[in-house]
Scaffold this motif. Structure first.
Motif, PDB file in Angstrom:
ATOM      1  N   PRO A  92       0.807  -1.231   0.000  1.00  0.00           N
ATOM      2  CA  PRO A  92       0.000   0.000   0.000  1.00  0.00           C
ATOM      3  C   PRO A  92       0.843   1.285   0.000  1.00  0.00           C
ATOM      4  O   PRO A  92       0.461   2.271  -0.624  1.00  0.00           O
ATOM      5  CB  PRO A  92      -0.823  -0.095   1.294  1.00  0.00           C
ATOM      6  CG  PRO A  92      -0.880  -1.543   1.600  1.00  0.00           C
ATOM      7  CD  PRO A  92       0.413  -2.110   1.109  1.00  0.00           C
ATOM      8  N   ASP A  97      -2.980   3.721  -1.633  1.00  0.00           N
ATOM      9  CA  ASP A  97      -4.099   2.995  -1.026  1.00  0.00           C
ATOM     10  C   ASP A  97      -5.164   2.595  -2.042  1.00  0.00           C
ATOM     11  O   ASP A  97      -5.745   1.512  -1.955  1.00  0.00           O
ATOM     12  CB  ASP A  97      -4.733   3.833   0.084  1.00  0.00           C
ATOM     13  CG  ASP A  97      -3.825   3.946   1.292  1.00  0.00           C
ATOM     14  OD1 ASP A  97      -3.009   3.015   1.503  1.00  0.00           O
ATOM     15  OD2 ASP A  97      -3.920   4.951   2.025  1.00  0.00           O
ATOM     16  N   ASP A  98      -5.446   3.464  -3.023  1.00  0.00           N
ATOM     17  CA  ASP A  98      -6.494   3.140  -3.999  1.00  0.00           C
ATOM     18  C   ASP A  98      -6.142   1.898  -4.809  1.00  0.00           C
ATOM     19  O   ASP A  98      -6.968   1.000  -4.975  1.00  0.00           O
ATOM     20  CB  ASP A  98      -6.708   4.323  -4.959  1.00  0.00           C
ATOM     21  CG  ASP A  98      -7.337   5.519  -4.262  1.00  0.00           C
ATOM     22  OD1 ASP A  98      -7.968   5.304  -3.206  1.00  0.00           O
ATOM     23  OD2 ASP A  98      -7.203   6.645  -4.777  1.00  0.00           O
ATOM     24  N   ALA A 100      -3.891  -0.386  -4.018  1.00  0.00           N
ATOM     25  CA  ALA A 100      -3.705  -1.531  -3.123  1.00  0.00           C
ATOM     26  C   ALA A 100      -5.025  -2.181  -2.728  1.00  0.00           C
ATOM     27  O   ALA A 100      -5.063  -3.379  -2.450  1.00  0.00           O
ATOM     28  CB  ALA A 100      -2.952  -1.096  -1.873  1.00  0.00           C
ATOM     29  N   LYS A 101      -6.115  -1.411  -2.724  1.00  0.00           N
ATOM     30  CA  LYS A 101      -7.426  -1.988  -2.399  1.00  0.00           C
ATOM     31  C   LYS A 101      -7.895  -2.959  -3.478  1.00  0.00           C
ATOM     32  O   LYS A 101      -8.654  -3.878  -3.204  1.00  0.00           O
ATOM     33  CB  LYS A 101      -8.467  -0.880  -2.250  1.00  0.00           C
ATOM     34  CG  LYS A 101      -8.325  -0.069  -1.005  1.00  0.00           C
ATOM     35  CD  LYS A 101      -9.376   1.025  -0.967  1.00  0.00           C
ATOM     36  CE  LYS A 101      -9.131   1.967   0.193  1.00  0.00           C
ATOM     37  NZ  LYS A 101     -10.056   3.105   0.173  1.00  0.00           N
ATOM     38  N   HIS A 102      -7.430  -2.748  -4.698  1.00  0.00           N
ATOM     39  CA  HIS A 102      -7.935  -3.528  -5.825  1.00  0.00           C
ATOM     40  C   HIS A 102      -6.898  -4.465  -6.451  1.00  0.00           C
ATOM     41  O   HIS A 102      -7.262  -5.334  -7.236  1.00  0.00           O
ATOM     42  CB  HIS A 102      -8.469  -2.583  -6.908  1.00  0.00           C
ATOM     43  CG  HIS A 102      -9.570  -1.704  -6.417  1.00  0.00           C
ATOM     44  ND1 HIS A 102     -10.859  -2.151  -6.260  1.00  0.00           N
ATOM     45  CD2 HIS A 102      -9.573  -0.409  -6.019  1.00  0.00           C
ATOM     46  CE1 HIS A 102     -11.609  -1.170  -5.796  1.00  0.00           C
ATOM     47  NE2 HIS A 102     -10.854  -0.096  -5.644  1.00  0.00           N
ATOM     48  N   CYS A 103      -5.611  -4.265  -6.150  1.00  0.00           N
ATOM     49  CA  CYS A 103      -4.548  -5.078  -6.749  1.00  0.00           C
ATOM     50  C   CYS A 103      -3.623  -5.597  -5.661  1.00  0.00           C
ATOM     51  O   CYS A 103      -3.154  -4.833  -4.823  1.00  0.00           O
ATOM     52  CB  CYS A 103      -3.738  -4.247  -7.744  1.00  0.00           C
ATOM     53  SG  CYS A 103      -4.753  -3.497  -9.027  1.00  0.00           S
ATOM     54  N   VAL A 104      -3.354  -6.904  -5.698  1.00  0.00           N
ATOM     55  CA  VAL A 104      -2.554  -7.545  -4.657  1.00  0.00           C
ATOM     56  C   VAL A 104      -1.408  -8.329  -5.297  1.00  0.00           C
ATOM     57  O   VAL A 104      -1.649  -9.108  -6.228  1.00  0.00           O
ATOM     58  CB  VAL A 104      -3.440  -8.504  -3.821  1.00  0.00           C
ATOM     59  CG1 VAL A 104      -2.628  -9.193  -2.747  1.00  0.00           C
ATOM     60  CG2 VAL A 104      -4.617  -7.776  -3.237  1.00  0.00           C
ATOM     61  N   CYS A 119      -5.610  -8.467  -9.838  1.00  0.00           N
ATOM     62  CA  CYS A 119      -6.549  -7.359  -9.648  1.00  0.00           C
ATOM     63  C   CYS A 119      -7.955  -7.917  -9.488  1.00  0.00           C
ATOM     64  O   CYS A 119      -8.275  -8.992  -9.997  1.00  0.00           O
ATOM     65  CB  CYS A 119      -6.497  -6.407 -10.840  1.00  0.00           C
ATOM     66  SG  CYS A 119      -4.891  -5.630 -11.042  1.00  0.00           S
ATOM     67  N   ASP A 120      -8.819  -7.164  -8.808  1.00  0.00           N
ATOM     68  CA  ASP A 120     -10.163  -7.674  -8.538  1.00  0.00           C
ATOM     69  C   ASP A 120     -11.158  -7.368  -9.658  1.00  0.00           C
ATOM     70  O   ASP A 120     -12.299  -7.807  -9.601  1.00  0.00           O
ATOM     71  CB  ASP A 120     -10.686  -7.171  -7.193  1.00  0.00           C
ATOM     72  CG  ASP A 120     -10.812  -5.663  -7.123  1.00  0.00           C
ATOM     73  OD1 ASP A 120     -10.492  -4.976  -8.104  1.00  0.00           O
ATOM     74  OD2 ASP A 120     -11.221  -5.162  -6.051  1.00  0.00           O
ATOM     75  N   TRP A 124      -9.367  -2.550 -13.279  1.00  0.00           N
ATOM     76  CA  TRP A 124      -8.148  -2.301 -12.500  1.00  0.00           C
ATOM     77  C   TRP A 124      -6.949  -3.018 -13.111  1.00  0.00           C
ATOM     78  O   TRP A 124      -5.822  -2.527 -13.051  1.00  0.00           O
ATOM     79  CB  TRP A 124      -8.333  -2.723 -11.048  1.00  0.00           C
ATOM     80  CG  TRP A 124      -8.997  -1.643 -10.256  1.00  0.00           C
ATOM     81  CD1 TRP A 124     -10.289  -1.586  -9.865  1.00  0.00           C
ATOM     82  CD2 TRP A 124      -8.369  -0.446  -9.800  1.00  0.00           C
ATOM     83  NE1 TRP A 124     -10.533  -0.415  -9.197  1.00  0.00           N
ATOM     84  CE2 TRP A 124      -9.351   0.296  -9.135  1.00  0.00           C
ATOM     85  CE3 TRP A 124      -7.095   0.079  -9.892  1.00  0.00           C
ATOM     86  CZ2 TRP A 124      -9.105   1.537  -8.559  1.00  0.00           C
ATOM     87  CZ3 TRP A 124      -6.842   1.304  -9.318  1.00  0.00           C
ATOM     88  CH2 TRP A 124      -7.827   2.030  -8.667  1.00  0.00           C
TER      89      TRP A 124
END
Length: 179
Positions: A92, A97-98, A100-104, A119-120, A124
């Motif tokens: 993150p 943060d933006d 990191a919320k959707h891509c890991v 990505c979710d 993204w």
């Protein structure tokens, strides 16, 4: 001669009491220990080749956990994988943060120097593919030149494959499965 016969007899020294005996025994024990220590010290010095202090660090001394881990990482050549693992923990802060919320980040291939990110959504995934060159440069600044050569972006995974029909007749399937 004197008139009193008891005065002619030489007086004996008084016999030592318990405290005096203890002092004598302690003094004798200290001298014996000193003699044993000197002999052992001389043997050790002869083996080592001279005088040395026992305060030097060697491989048998205890060390802090962080130092032990750093030593192990260096000895085994795990610097890059450990650094990439640290990046995965700080994801993150690196991408924001933006994102990191959707891509890991999922894994790092050390031989190919490829970081795999999931990505979710397909949107993204597309966005991260556009940001990949900038992200590779930022990761290499943090990890050292050439640690990450490429970022492979995967879209969301579909449902687990089951035997039989994958969807109900007439349906179009999941809407956002792969990017």
């Amino acid at each position: 001669m004197s008139e009193n016969p008891s005065e002619d007899v030489p007086k004996k020294a008084p016999e030592p009491t318990g405290v005096d005996l203890a002092r004598v025994a302690l003094r004798a024990a200290k001298e014996q220990a000193r003699a044993r220590g000197d002999a052992a010290r001389q043997k050790k010095q002869a083996r080592r080749g001279g005088l040395r202090s026992g305060a030097r660090a060697d491989g048998r001394d205890p060390m802090a956990l962080g130092s032990a881990i750093n030593r192990l990482i260096t000895e085994r050549g795990w610097e890059t994988p450990a650094a990439v693992g640290g990046v995965m923990g700080r994801w993150p802060q690196i991408v924001g943060d933006d994102v990191a919320k959707h891509c890991v980040p999922e894994k790092y291939d050390e031989e190919e120097r490829i970081l795999v990110v999931r990505c979710d959504s397909t949107a993204w995934a597309t966005n991260l593919r556009l940001l990949a060159p900038t992200l590779v440069a930022r990761l290499n600044e943090d990890l050292g030149h050439g640690a990450v050569r490429q970022i492979r972006v995967n879209g969301p995974g579909g449902p687990a494959r089951r035997y039989g029909p994958l969807r109900a007749p007439g349906s179009t399937g999941p809407g956002d499965t792969y990017g």
